[in-house]
Design an enzyme around this catalytic site. Structure first.
Site: not given
Length: 508
Positions: A29-31, A33, A35
């Protein structure tokens, strides 16, 4: 339902809609989303997934990305990972949910998915793939940049107000510690991304921040700790990866554990001290000077172009090239002056969405999507509005860019007049950027200029879309009420005889 149960329920709802545990190859995951790496993209049920209350949108890139929003994604991801590990791999996902109206939120979302797929195909060029790898190095650092940036802003406020003098030194240490060692983290991520040993990449990059480099002379000048910053760290770790790979090919296995790390750090370290630090330092200085010159001499025009072109840059994947530039500016000046201008693109998108809401007064499906996606858009999460509304419609995407251009010109003008408006971290935009703002003339003026820029972006995006975002034919088509299946007069538009009979009945 408790927060923990809610996030578990969200993860449990997502898993079967992406094809089940057997279809998931990677989770990150990013900030904003989640993934996912997927074995078979055809097993994903996009429409049912986007209908989940917690899902703000989906983006298909090198991974399948589910937009959950800041905070939520960090809590849902570990729940999802646990379910993947423990899931019964024999379970089958539910069948896809077919059926959509001619011009509804679902049909627009389908068009948005097609546009994403087309963009993904265009982005599979060596240059754009390289930019994506650069982004993979810096994106994991964003949470720390945000946290330390907010603490730095709080500390600055307390210092200016002369409050809690015994606490502010501690806050300064918390805010500055990560930035002082960011080169090490960049080195770790660079080595990991390019297939080397992360700790060796960190070891080579740590040379840049070591205080003892002040005793080293290169190109007739004494080096200074931190010279070259993240650009130097990236170059040093990248070189280290290639030295390490060369060693793995030629060094006998019996002495590999001794020779390879030594040669990697020695060769890449010497190149860093006697070349990369100086060159990267010159480039970093050039980037800072170029940004200052651009905004001080042509702030309004530069802001207009940057704010107007940022959404298309995102669509092309070229915005990733800006991440090292933002980080370099933050290292040098303490904030990046580019991000508040680029954030105006999101403001134009929000204004355009509000105009679409009013113009499509009879399209309840699209209006419902806008109502659910508008608040995330205000907080800087624009994907649901872009891919679910404006981009599939075409013209409103262009007018949204126009709104961003005017908002960017407004903020750029104040930079030109001497009021620098910057951000101490990269990542958020919209209202979420307020805690990270910093500038040259105090927080009050900085916040006021940024807030006014958002208002200009909202207004320009709204007006441009309301008056120029639709043709008469588009309004007629998009505002047509969908047929009611329970109505005996409802006709299948694909059946000419049925449609002709329905028109005859209406005349009678």
């Amino acid at each position: 339902m408790s927060e923990e149960n809610k996030h578990h329920a969200t993860a449990a709802a997502i898993l079967p809609l992406v094809g089940g545990a057997r279809n998931v190859t990677s989770v990150a995951h990013c900030m904003t989303r989640l993934r996912l790496g997927l074995r078979d993209r055809s097993l994903v049920q996009d429409e049912r997934l986007k209908a989940l209350p917690a899902v703000l949108g989906v983006v298909e890139d090198d991974t399948y990305q589910i937009v959950l929003g800041p905070g939520t994604v960090a809590r849902v991801t570990p729940e999802f990972e646990a379910l993947v590990r423990a899931a019964d791999t024999g379970s089958e996902p539910d069948g896809p949910d077919h059926g959509s109206d001619a011009v509804t939120a679902e049909s627009l979302a389908a068009q948005g998915a097609a546009l994403r797929a087309e963009r993904k195909a265009r982005n599979a060029t060596p240059f754009k793939l390289f930019l994506r790898r650069i982004a993979n190095i810096f994106v994991p650092l964003i949470p720390a940049l945000i946290g330390c940036g907010i603490i730095a802003g709080l500390n600055g406020l307390l210092v200016n107000l002369h409050w809690l003098p015994g606490v502010t030194p501690a806050l300064a240490a918390m805010a500055s510690g990560f930035m002082a060692l960011i080169a090490v983290f960049v080195g770790l991520n660079t080595a990991k991304e390019f297939g080397g040993t992360p700790v060796l990449g960190g070891a080579v990059a740590s040379i840049i921040v070591y205080a003892g480099v002040a005793d080293v002379e290169a190109f007739g000048q004494q080096l200074s700790p931190g010279q070259g910053g993240v650009l130097g760290a990236l170059g040093a770790a990248w070189l280290g990866v290639y030295v390490e790979k060369w060693c793995r090919r030629w060094v006998p296995e019996s002495v590999d554990v001794l020779v390879t790390p030594t040669v990697t750090v020695l060769v890449a370290g010497l190149a860093t001290l006697f070349g990369l630090m100086f060159l990267a330092g010159e480039v970093s200085t050039l980037i800072g000077d170029a940004a200052d010159w651009l905004l001080s001499h042509g702030g309004a025009g530069a802001g207009f172009l940057l704010g107007g072109l940022f959404l298309p840059l995102v669509m092309l994947g070229l915005h990733q090239a800006l991440i090292p530039i933002h980080t370099t500016l933050i290292e040098g000046a303490g904030f990046t002056v580019l991000l508040p201008i680029l954030a105006m693109a999101g403001a134009g998108q929000v204004g355009a969405a509000i105009a679409i809401y009013f113009r499509l007064s009879r399209n309840t499906s699209v209006r419902t999507t806008i109502r659910s996606a508008l608040w995330p858009g205000l907080l800087g999460v624009g994907e649901p509005l872009i891919y679910g509304v404006s981009l599939p419609l075409g013209r409103p995407f262009v007018t949204a860019c126009a709104g961003g251009a005017f908002g960017g010109a407004f903020v750029g003008l104040f930079n030109q007049l001497g009021t620098d408006v910057g951000s101490t971290a990269i990542g958020p935009s919209g209202w979420a950027l307020f805690p990270l703002l910093d500038g040259s003339h105090g927080m009050g003026r900085t916040i006021a200029v940024y807030a006014a820029g958002l208002v200009v972006g909202y207004a320009a995006g709204f007006l441009a879309t309301y008056y120029f975002g639709f043709t008469k034919a588009m309004l007629t088509e998009l505002n047509a009420a969908p047929a009611d299946p329970a109505d005996p007069k409802a006709a299948d538009p694909a059946d000419p005889k049925a449609a002709e009979k329905a028109r005859a009945d209406e005349k009678v």
